[in-house]
Enzyme design. Structure first.
Site, short mmCIF file in Angstrom:
data_model
loop_
_atom_site.label_atom_id
_atom_site.label_comp_id
_atom_site.label_asym_id
_atom_site.label_seq_id
_atom_site.Cartn_x
_atom_site.Cartn_y
_atom_site.Cartn_z
NE ARG A 179 -10.46 92.01 102.53
CZ ARG A 179 -9.74 92.98 101.96
NH1 ARG A 179 -9.04 93.84 102.69
NH2 ARG A 179 -9.69 93.11 100.64
CB SER A 208 -18.91 89.07 98.93
OG SER A 208 -17.98 89.27 99.95
CE LYS A 233 -13.13 92.91 97.07
NZ LYS A 233 -12.36 91.70 97.36
C1 LIG Z 1 -15.15 91.55 100.55
C2 LIG Z 1 -15.92 91.58 101.66
C3 LIG Z 1 -17.30 91.98 101.58
N1 LIG Z 1 -18.07 92.00 102.70
C4 LIG Z 1 -17.54 91.62 103.87
C5 LIG Z 1 -18.47 91.68 105.08
F1 LIG Z 1 -18.62 92.96 105.45
F2 LIG Z 1 -17.94 90.98 106.08
F3 LIG Z 1 -19.67 91.18 104.74
N2 LIG Z 1 -16.29 91.24 104.04
C6 LIG Z 1 -15.42 91.19 102.97
N3 LIG Z 1 -14.23 90.81 103.12
MG LIG Z 2 -12.43 87.45 98.80
#
Ligand SMILES: C=C1C=NC(C(F)(F)F)=NC1=N
Ligand SMILES: [Mg+2]
Length: 211
Positions: free
Chosen positions: A40, A111, A140
């Site tokens: 990411r 998500s 985030k």
């Molecule tokens: C925004 C996000 C929310 N959940 C997940 C995961 F944990 F992989 F499900 N990854 C992400 N990048």
């Molecule tokens: Mg995203």
């Protein structure tokens, strides 16, 4: 993918690590026993162009060495180009239908923040859903407010067979709560990236049981 693959889902980009090179952190996490990895690479200082692709390839190569699924966040073109094991998307990023059509049977993580989004994920055969942020997160910048475990418990009880990974401010101090609430796994960024002893952190997190 099986539910155990979700147990300790490490997510990382170059912006998340400060003390050590990212690939060193990833390798130590893999050696210690993470069960899944998400690439990411986001934020103002994210790598771009060839450096971005080379970094992704290096992460993928390490995951292959440890037989751990390599998932790409958001960037479908990169995931297809690398032959990643899967893609993770937010529903504000793309219509899930478009993704499923593009990626074929590659793993698809979605998500979800509402019951409608859960139904959309199910409609397109998402392999797992991500629920969060459970607790306050610093990883985030555009995260929604923490939801606690309420929504997680609701989704688990309404969709007992849907693989769920929880995310958002999860660490050794609160992970058991999250498993008790019905998550099959936990996704972490800072808990590992900022750990002073990655091995201890990973061993602790992977040893947590719901009961
Ligand atoms: C925004 C996000 C929310 N959940 C997940 C995961 F944990 F992989 F499900 N990854 C992400 N990048
Ligand atoms: Mg995203």
């Amino acid at each position: 993918m099986n539910n155990h693959d979700l147990k300790l889902y490490f997510i990382m980009g170059s912006a998340n690590v400060h003390k050590r090179p990212p690939l060193e952190v990833l390798e130590e996490a893999l050696q210690s026993g993470i069960t899944m990895f998400q690439f990411r690479e986001k934020g103002p200082d994210a790598l771009t162009g060839q450096a971005y692709e080379i970094f992704a390839q290096s992460c993928q190569k390490l995951c292959k060495q440890y037989h751990i699924p390599f998932i790409v966040n958001d960037d479908i073109e990169l995931a297809l180009k690398l032959g990643a094991d899967g893609i993770h998307i937010g529903q504000d990023d793309f219509p899930v239908a478009v993704i499923r059509e593009k990626i074929g049977d590659m793993l698809l993580g979605v998500s979800v923040h509402t019951k409608d989004e859960v139904h959309t994920a199910l409609q397109y055969a998402a392999d797992y859903v991500g629920i969060g942020p459970i607790f306050a997160t610093t990883s985030k910048s555009d995260a929604k407010p923490p939801s606690g475990t309420e929504f997680l418990q609701q989704v688990r009880s309404e969709h007992p067979d849907l693989p769920i990974v929880a995310i958002g401010g999860i660490d050794e101090s609160n992970a058991q709560l999250v498993f008790k609430a019905g998550a099959h796994g936990i996704a972490v960024i800072s808990a590992i990236c900022e750990s002073v002893n990655i091995k201890d952190t990973v061993l602790t997190l992977t040893s947590i049981q719901p009961s």
